[in-house]
Design an enzyme around this catalytic site. Sequence first.
Site, PDB file in Angstrom:
ATOM      1  N   TYR A  93      77.062  30.445 -31.419  1.00 41.08           N
ATOM      2  CA  TYR A  93      75.906  29.971 -32.164  1.00 41.08           C
ATOM      3  C   TYR A  93      74.674  30.820 -31.903  1.00 41.08           C
ATOM      4  CZ  TYR A  93      72.247  27.027 -34.065  1.00 41.08           C
ATOM      5  OH  TYR A  93      71.174  26.590 -34.800  1.00 41.08           O
ATOM      6  N   HIS A  94      74.369  31.028 -30.646  1.00 39.02           N
ATOM      7  CA  HIS A  94      73.137  31.728 -30.303  1.00 39.02           C
ATOM      8  C   HIS A  94      73.214  33.207 -30.642  1.00 39.02           C
ATOM      9  CE1 HIS A  94      73.451  28.097 -27.780  1.00 39.02           C
ATOM     10  NE2 HIS A  94      72.208  27.949 -28.167  1.00 39.02           N
ATOM     11  N   ASP A 123      60.930  30.491 -22.166  1.00 39.21           N
ATOM     12  CA  ASP A 123      61.605  30.630 -23.465  1.00 39.21           C
ATOM     13  C   ASP A 123      62.271  32.003 -23.543  1.00 39.21           C
ATOM     14  OD1 ASP A 123      62.396  30.714 -26.108  1.00 39.21           O
ATOM     15  OD2 ASP A 123      60.378  31.065 -26.878  1.00 39.21           O
ATOM     16  N   TYR A 131      72.206  17.022 -31.834  1.00 40.81           N
ATOM     17  CA  TYR A 131      71.644  17.619 -30.620  1.00 40.81           C
ATOM     18  C   TYR A 131      70.190  17.185 -30.502  1.00 40.81           C
ATOM     19  CZ  TYR A 131      70.191  21.718 -27.731  1.00 40.81           C
ATOM     20  OH  TYR A 131      69.707  22.563 -26.773  1.00 40.81           O
ATOM     21  N   LYS A 150      56.735  37.637 -23.721  1.00 44.15           N
ATOM     22  CA  LYS A 150      57.354  36.316 -23.829  1.00 44.15           C
ATOM     23  C   LYS A 150      56.865  35.511 -22.632  1.00 44.15           C
ATOM     24  CE  LYS A 150      60.299  34.785 -25.974  1.00 44.15           C
ATOM     25  NZ  LYS A 150      60.282  33.856 -27.154  1.00 44.15           N
ATOM     26  N   HIS A 152      64.463  32.986 -25.951  1.00 46.82           N
ATOM     27  CA  HIS A 152      64.842  33.390 -27.308  1.00 46.82           C
ATOM     28  C   HIS A 152      63.979  34.591 -27.713  1.00 46.82           C
ATOM     29  CE1 HIS A 152      66.183  29.175 -27.161  1.00 46.82           C
ATOM     30  NE2 HIS A 152      67.089  29.526 -28.033  1.00 46.82           N
TER      31      HIS A 152
END
Length: 729
Positions: free
Chosen positions: A236-237, A597, A82, A593, A599
Site C-alpha cells: 500500500y505505502h 512524519d 482504519y 520534514k 511520508h
Amino acid sequence: MSDKETKMKWQSQFAKELRLAETEANALPTKQTLEGIDIKPLYTADDIAPSAHLDTYPGQMPFTRGPKASMYVGRPWTIRQYAGFSTAAESNAFYRKALAAGQKGLSVAFDLATHRGYDSDHERVVGDVGKAGVAIDSVEDMKILFDQIPLNEMSVSMTMNGAVLPILAGFIVAGEEQGVDKSQLSGTIQNDILKEFMVRNTYIYPPEPSMRIVSDIIGYTASHMPKFNSISISGYHMQEAGANNVQELAFTLADGLEYVRTACRNGMDVDDFAPRLSFFFAIGMNFFMEAAKLRAARTLWSQWMAKLFAPQNEKSLMLRTHCQTSGASLQEQDPYNNIIRTTIEALAATLGGTQSLHTNSFDEAIALPTPASSRVARNTQLILQHEAGITDTVDPLAGSYYVENLTSELIEKANALIEQVEAMGGMTKAVQSGFPKAEIEKVAAKRQANIDSGAQVIVGVNKFKPDQKTDIDVLEIDNRAVREQQIAQLTEIKAKRDDDAVKQTLSALEAGAASGEGNLLALAVEAMRARATVGEVSGVLANVFDRYEAKSNLVTGVYKDQFGDDEIFSAIDTALGKFKSITNEAPRLYMAKLGQDGHDRGAKVIASAFHDMGMEVVVGQLFETPEEATESAIKEGAHIIGISTLAAGHKTLIPQLIENLRQKGAEDIMVICGGVIPEKDYEFLYEAGVSAIFGPGTNITKAALTTIDAAHNQMSRMHNYRQSRLKSD
C-alpha cells in the site's frame, strides 16, 4: 467470413472512425502506462496466451480467481475501517459506534510518536501526539482502546512496524487483563519493516536487527497465537509513495519471500507460519489493472512459494489480502469528487477478490476524517455488498480478454523484477543498496510530471476545475490538550508501578537483544505487563541496535524531459535571472520534514522538480525538530526552507521553526510549506510568517515560479534594507 477477415474489417472501421484511415492495421494507437504496459484499443481471444492461471477454479492453485472456492457467495469481504483519534478513549467510542453501524473488524491507526517508539512526553514529538492516529504509551492506553470490545470475538488489525514489539505485547497483555488468552486473539499486526525502509519511514532500528524482530514475532505467534496473522506484507505505502503496479507487486512479494526465508533460516517450518501471513495492497484509479493486480499477486505468490520453499500445506501457498483505497488519488480541490474515486477503487478491490477493505473518507486530502465523512466511506462498502449484486458470483471478471491479458502482463513484468531482487541476494540486501527506493522515486516524479503537464487528467485539479471552492467541515485535534492528558497518565502509571520489576524486565529485554538469545516479543510482553512504557521498551532496544537514519537522494531530469521548452520553464528562467541579479547565485532550497512524519513522497517530488527547474536543493534528514531544521538551513546557506507536512502538526512545528529563525537572526530565510493543510489554517500560518502555502494538487511548475518570485521579492526587500542602513551609517 474468416476470423482474419473479420478482424481486418474491424480494424478498417476503427481506423475510419478515429479518422486514421491512413493508419496501418498493425499500428493502431496504443497507450503506455507507467508500468510499461501497452494498452490496445481492442482485446480478443488472440490476446490471451496459454498460461498456468487460465482455466482454473477459485480456491485451487494458483488461486488467480481467489483463495476460497466460494469467495463472496459464501461470505462477503470484511469491512475493516482504519481509524484512530487522539486518545484511546475517543478512539474506543468511535470504534463502538462503527461496529454498531455494520463494521465487522477493527483496524487501528497509531499516532506518529507511537510508531517511532517515543512516549508522549518526549521532546521530539511535541507536534505529533494524537495526530493522524491514537496515542498509546502503555498497557493502560491499550485497555481503554478496547474497553467493552470483546477481544475473543473481534478481529483487530494494527498498522505498526517500528514499535511493533511494545504495541503487540501491550495488546496481548490487554487481552489477558480482559480475560482473553493470547491463543484466542485474532487479527493482524503489520510487522512489515522492509517496506518502511523503502517508502513510509516509520522504522526505528537498522534492517538486520529489524528483521530479527520480524522473525521473533512470527515464531511467537506461530507457537502461541494460532488465530493471529503475524505479518501483513504491505504494498500500500509503495503505491502511495508513487510506485507503479508492477513495482508494488514485485517489491511486496519479494518482501514476503524475504520474511519467509528469514523465518525458515531461524529454524521454523514454513507450514507452521506461512498460512497466517497476509498482504495489504493499495487500490488506485486504474480500475481494470488494479483488479488484475490482485489476481496476479495470488498467482505469483503461489508459484514463488512452491518454487523456493515447497510447502506441504496448500494454505501456505494462498495469498490473502486486505486492501485500502488510495490516499494519493484524493484531491483537495472539489473534494466531493473523492467519493466517486473511492467508490471506483472499492469496486476494483472487490472484483479483484480482496478479503477485507478500508475505504478512505473524501476529506482526507484536507484534514483528518470527520464522523460524517467516515460514515460515507463505510456505507460505500455496505452499498457494494448489499445493492450492487457483486457478491452473487465468484470472480465475475474472469474470461475478460482485457483483464486476463493485464493479469498475464503483470505476472510477467513483476516476475522479472522479483528475479532481479533475488539475484541481489534478496530484499534485505536490495533495501540496503537503496535500489527499490530509488526505482519508486523515479516513477513518483514521472507520475507527478504527467499531472502537472496535463498528460494525466485529474478532474477538478488540472481540468474541469470548479467555479468556486467547496467548503466542508474538517476535524481538528487539540494536540496540546491530548499531549497534556497523555503526560498526566504517564506520570500516574509510573507513580503506581513497581519500578524494580520494570527495571528487571527491561534489563532482560536489553540482554536478549544484545546476546541474540530468547524471543524479543516474549521478553517485551513481560516488560509491558510490568507497566514499562512504549518509549522505554523501544529505548532499551535502541541502546543495543541504534536508531537508523536513511540517506536522501534526488531524482533528476524527469521534469526537464516532460516539459522540454514549455512556456512555464521560460517564465521560471526569467524569474531565476531576476533572483541571481541580486544574489549572484541560484535560490537555495532546504527541504525539511519536521516531527515524526516519514511520508516523504511530496518532499522528494518537490525537491526533484525544483532542482530540475534550476534551483539548488538540499534535502534534510527525516524527523528533524524545528531547531535542527533551523540550524541545518543556516549551515547550508539556504534562501528558502520548504516544509512538507501530512500529519497535521503544522500549527505547532512551523511557527516554532519561524521563531527559531528569528532568534538566530535569520529572518531573511523565507519559509514555504505544502501538504495536507486545511485552508482555514492558511491565515494562521501566514500570520506566523509563512510566505507561500501549496496544498494537494498544486501544479509544481507554478509552485516553483511562485516560490522564486517570492524569494526575489524577499531578497529585494532585504537588499534595499541593507543599502538604506549602510547609507544611514
